[in-house]
Design a protein around this motif. Structure first.
Motif, PDB file in Angstrom:
ATOM      1  N   PHE A  84     -29.705  11.198 -15.962  1.00  0.00           N
ATOM      2  CA  PHE A  84     -28.396  10.741 -15.504  1.00  0.00           C
ATOM      3  C   PHE A  84     -27.732  11.792 -14.610  1.00  0.00           C
ATOM      4  O   PHE A  84     -27.190  11.475 -13.547  1.00  0.00           O
ATOM      5  CB  PHE A  84     -27.491  10.451 -16.704  1.00  0.00           C
ATOM      6  CG  PHE A  84     -27.780   9.140 -17.392  1.00  0.00           C
ATOM      7  CD1 PHE A  84     -28.820   8.331 -16.986  1.00  0.00           C
ATOM      8  CD2 PHE A  84     -27.008   8.739 -18.475  1.00  0.00           C
ATOM      9  CE1 PHE A  84     -29.089   7.126 -17.628  1.00  0.00           C
ATOM     10  CE2 PHE A  84     -27.259   7.540 -19.120  1.00  0.00           C
ATOM     11  CZ  PHE A  84     -28.303   6.730 -18.695  1.00  0.00           C
ATOM     12  N   ILE A  85     -27.766  13.053 -15.038  1.00  0.00           N
ATOM     13  CA  ILE A  85     -27.107  14.121 -14.281  1.00  0.00           C
ATOM     14  C   ILE A  85     -27.830  14.376 -12.960  1.00  0.00           C
ATOM     15  O   ILE A  85     -27.194  14.506 -11.900  1.00  0.00           O
ATOM     16  CB  ILE A  85     -27.041  15.408 -15.124  1.00  0.00           C
ATOM     17  CG1 ILE A  85     -26.079  15.210 -16.309  1.00  0.00           C
ATOM     18  CG2 ILE A  85     -26.593  16.587 -14.272  1.00  0.00           C
ATOM     19  CD1 ILE A  85     -26.092  16.353 -17.302  1.00  0.00           C
ATOM     20  N   GLY A  88     -27.223  11.567 -10.579  1.00  0.00           N
ATOM     21  CA  GLY A  88     -25.835  11.654 -10.128  1.00  0.00           C
ATOM     22  C   GLY A  88     -25.633  12.728  -9.080  1.00  0.00           C
ATOM     23  O   GLY A  88     -24.921  12.528  -8.097  1.00  0.00           O
ATOM     24  N   ILE A  89     -26.281  13.876  -9.267  1.00  0.00           N
ATOM     25  CA  ILE A  89     -26.190  14.967  -8.286  1.00  0.00           C
ATOM     26  C   ILE A  89     -26.824  14.550  -6.961  1.00  0.00           C
ATOM     27  O   ILE A  89     -26.299  14.843  -5.875  1.00  0.00           O
ATOM     28  CB  ILE A  89     -26.863  16.238  -8.833  1.00  0.00           C
ATOM     29  CG1 ILE A  89     -26.039  16.811  -9.994  1.00  0.00           C
ATOM     30  CG2 ILE A  89     -27.026  17.291  -7.741  1.00  0.00           C
ATOM     31  CD1 ILE A  89     -26.700  17.973 -10.709  1.00  0.00           C
ATOM     32  N   ILE A  90     -27.957  13.844  -7.039  1.00  0.00           N
ATOM     33  CA  ILE A  90     -28.607  13.366  -5.817  1.00  0.00           C
ATOM     34  C   ILE A  90     -27.686  12.406  -5.067  1.00  0.00           C
ATOM     35  O   ILE A  90     -27.543  12.493  -3.835  1.00  0.00           O
ATOM     36  CB  ILE A  90     -29.943  12.680  -6.149  1.00  0.00           C
ATOM     37  CG1 ILE A  90     -30.948  13.711  -6.670  1.00  0.00           C
ATOM     38  CG2 ILE A  90     -30.514  11.962  -4.925  1.00  0.00           C
ATOM     39  CD1 ILE A  90     -32.241  13.107  -7.193  1.00  0.00           C
ATOM     40  N   LEU A 298     -21.756   6.195 -19.094  1.00  0.00           N
ATOM     41  CA  LEU A 298     -22.262   7.524 -18.777  1.00  0.00           C
ATOM     42  C   LEU A 298     -23.091   7.641 -17.504  1.00  0.00           C
ATOM     43  O   LEU A 298     -23.354   8.740 -17.057  1.00  0.00           O
ATOM     44  CB  LEU A 298     -23.086   8.069 -19.961  1.00  0.00           C
ATOM     45  CG  LEU A 298     -22.305   8.430 -21.218  1.00  0.00           C
ATOM     46  CD1 LEU A 298     -23.245   8.974 -22.276  1.00  0.00           C
ATOM     47  CD2 LEU A 298     -21.207   9.438 -20.908  1.00  0.00           C
ATOM     48  N   HIS A 299     -23.531   6.554 -16.929  1.00  0.00           N
ATOM     49  CA  HIS A 299     -24.409   6.668 -15.758  1.00  0.00           C
ATOM     50  C   HIS A 299     -23.855   5.836 -14.624  1.00  0.00           C
ATOM     51  O   HIS A 299     -23.956   4.611 -14.629  1.00  0.00           O
ATOM     52  CB  HIS A 299     -25.829   6.204 -16.095  1.00  0.00           C
ATOM     53  CG  HIS A 299     -26.770   6.331 -14.927  1.00  0.00           C
ATOM     54  ND1 HIS A 299     -27.502   5.285 -14.447  1.00  0.00           N
ATOM     55  CD2 HIS A 299     -27.064   7.397 -14.138  1.00  0.00           C
ATOM     56  CE1 HIS A 299     -28.233   5.686 -13.412  1.00  0.00           C
ATOM     57  NE2 HIS A 299     -27.983   6.963 -13.217  1.00  0.00           N
ATOM     58  N   GLY A 333     -19.077  18.428  -9.280  1.00  0.00           N
ATOM     59  CA  GLY A 333     -18.698  18.485 -10.690  1.00  0.00           C
ATOM     60  C   GLY A 333     -17.625  17.472 -11.044  1.00  0.00           C
ATOM     61  O   GLY A 333     -17.712  16.789 -12.072  1.00  0.00           O
ATOM     62  N   ILE A 334     -16.609  17.354 -10.174  1.00  0.00           N
ATOM     63  CA  ILE A 334     -15.533  16.398 -10.437  1.00  0.00           C
ATOM     64  C   ILE A 334     -16.050  14.972 -10.331  1.00  0.00           C
ATOM     65  O   ILE A 334     -15.660  14.092 -11.113  1.00  0.00           O
ATOM     66  CB  ILE A 334     -14.362  16.633  -9.453  1.00  0.00           C
ATOM     67  CG1 ILE A 334     -13.673  17.955  -9.788  1.00  0.00           C
ATOM     68  CG2 ILE A 334     -13.373  15.481  -9.506  1.00  0.00           C
ATOM     69  CD1 ILE A 334     -12.539  18.313  -8.859  1.00  0.00           C
TER      70      ILE A 334
END
Length: 411
Positions: A84-85, A88-90, A298-299, A333-334
């Protein structure tokens, strides 16, 4: 034979596309009068929302209760958060590149409202309310999905730890899950009518607004969302299952994409998403844990895309440079944090937007600016959010079960 096979594989998707096309045409014809179709769309939406709470409870609790090895559950949850993280970063990185090439605030001049009635985010209170409720009856609402998920996980763990004495209770949870799966099938029979009616309403009533407001931001977001949807998800699907994974994903994901686009709700898409994951071949222990958690809160890759767009727009409007590693990393991050506090219900992005404004220190009058953007980009954002849960299931299956997971016996 190829034509027969194609029609057999894509019949449900073609029916949904045809119904939506007819709905869009009716919206263009009837325009503002298309509101008469809204009740038929609301009926479908209400059916989906009604089944979501029992579906999430039974799917999560029954899956966890049947796990003899709870270490397996911890591995699933850990890899779920990692995927998920990372995705999300991509998504954030893709939009950061896009806003550098096509600044959304360029040539935009907006007058700030004189006053906006909004409270600042109390992070402690927000977290407590997100993860817990004060009364059992509050768990029966889609507004408290994260609390329901935690309760279902704990229920499953308790049932598993109780052992043979809980056999009858575990059988009840499993039976309940089977009943919910059958209900999904029954509700989806109404999907062509419900979605067609909802698209007629959306096109007829809101079409002119979408064309005339915040044109530059919409011009940027829609193409990027579609590029991410087709290119990134194709790459993820190929990583997860090779050529067969690629074909199987795109063969089954269309109903999820259309429902999420039309309803504007990741939560409403959970039933169709779980059915699609089952057809793709995602193991039950994965799809019935990951999709409810990802779809509920969450995703949200699509929301990460829109969060970066909102931040970049505010930076441009207030003549602040959206550049530098510190600024960009803070934005990522936000975006990730605002994504996790958003719920899957329509309009649930308000908390995330309020978080962006307060954490960056923008005046609260900036809130309606990005709230409007959130409304305009909601359809493609929700589509990316919902379908992304499915592709994450596939990648986690690849990590936990090996590269040949698609050829293994399915539960």
């Amino acid at each position: 034979m190829k034509k027969i096979t194609f029609l057999k594989n894509y019949t449900s998707s073609l029916i949904l596309l045809a119904a939506i096309t007819i709905g869009c045409i009716l919206g263009l014809i009837f325009k503002e009068k298309s509101i008469i179709f809204k009740p038929f769309g609301d009926l479908f939406l209400n059916l989906l929302f009604t089944i979501v709470v029992p579906l999430v409870f039974f799917s999560l609790s029954s899956t966890v209760a049947r796990m003899a090895d709870l270490k397996r559950l911890s591995r699933i949850l850990i890899w779920m958060m990692i995927v998920f993280i990372v995705t999300g970063i991509i998504a954030c990185t893709v939009m950061i590149v896009a806003v550098q090439l096509y600044p959304p605030a360029q040539g935009v001049s907006l007058a700030l409202p004189a006053h906006v009635d909004a409270q600042r985010v109390n992070m402690g209170e927000t977290i407590i309310k997100a993860f817990t409720v004060s009364d059992f009856s509050d768990l029966l609402s889609k507004k408290n999905m994260l609390a329901l998920i935690i309760f279902a996980l704990l229920m499953g763990i308790a049932a598993s730890a109780t052992g043979p004495k809980a056999r009858a209770f575990v059988d009840f949870l499993v039976a309940g899950n089977h009943v919910m799966e059958k209900m999904i099938g029954l509700i989806m029979l109404y999907a062509p009518i419900g979605l067609g009616a909802y698209f007629a309403y959306l096109v007829g009533v809101f079409g002119p607004q979408l064309l005339g407001t915040y044109v530059r931001a919409v011009e940027l977001y829609y193409p990027i969302a579609f590029i991410y949807f087709f290119v990134a998800f194709s790459m993820y699907a190929y990583f997860a299952g090779g050529t067969w994974g690629f074909k199987t994903f795109w063969k089954n994901i269309t109903p999820v994409a259309l429902i999420s686009w039309g309803t504007g709700s990741s939560i409403a898409s959970i039933p169709a998403n779980m059915e699609a994951a089952k057809r793709i071949g995602v193991p039950e222990e994965l799809r019935e844990v990951i999709i409810p958690i990802g779809g509920a809160t969450l995703h949200l890759e699509g929301s990460c895309l829109s969060a970066i767009l909102k931040i970049a727009l505010l930076f441009g409007l207030f003549h602040m440079p959206f550049a530098g590693w510190t600024t960009l990393l803070t934005a990522v991050g936000i975006a990730l944090l605002s994504g996790t506090v958003m719920s899957g219900i329509p309009g649930g992005g308000f908390l995330g937007e309020l978080l962006i404004v307060t954490m960056y220190g923008f005046p609260v009058e900036a809130l309606p600016i990005i709230s409007m953007i959130g409304t305009l980009v909601d359809p493609p954002a929700t589509m990316v959010n919902a379908t992304g849960d499915n592709i994450c299931c596939m990648m986690i299956a690849r990590v936990l079960n090996g590269k040949n997971w698609m050829s293994q016996p399915k539960s």
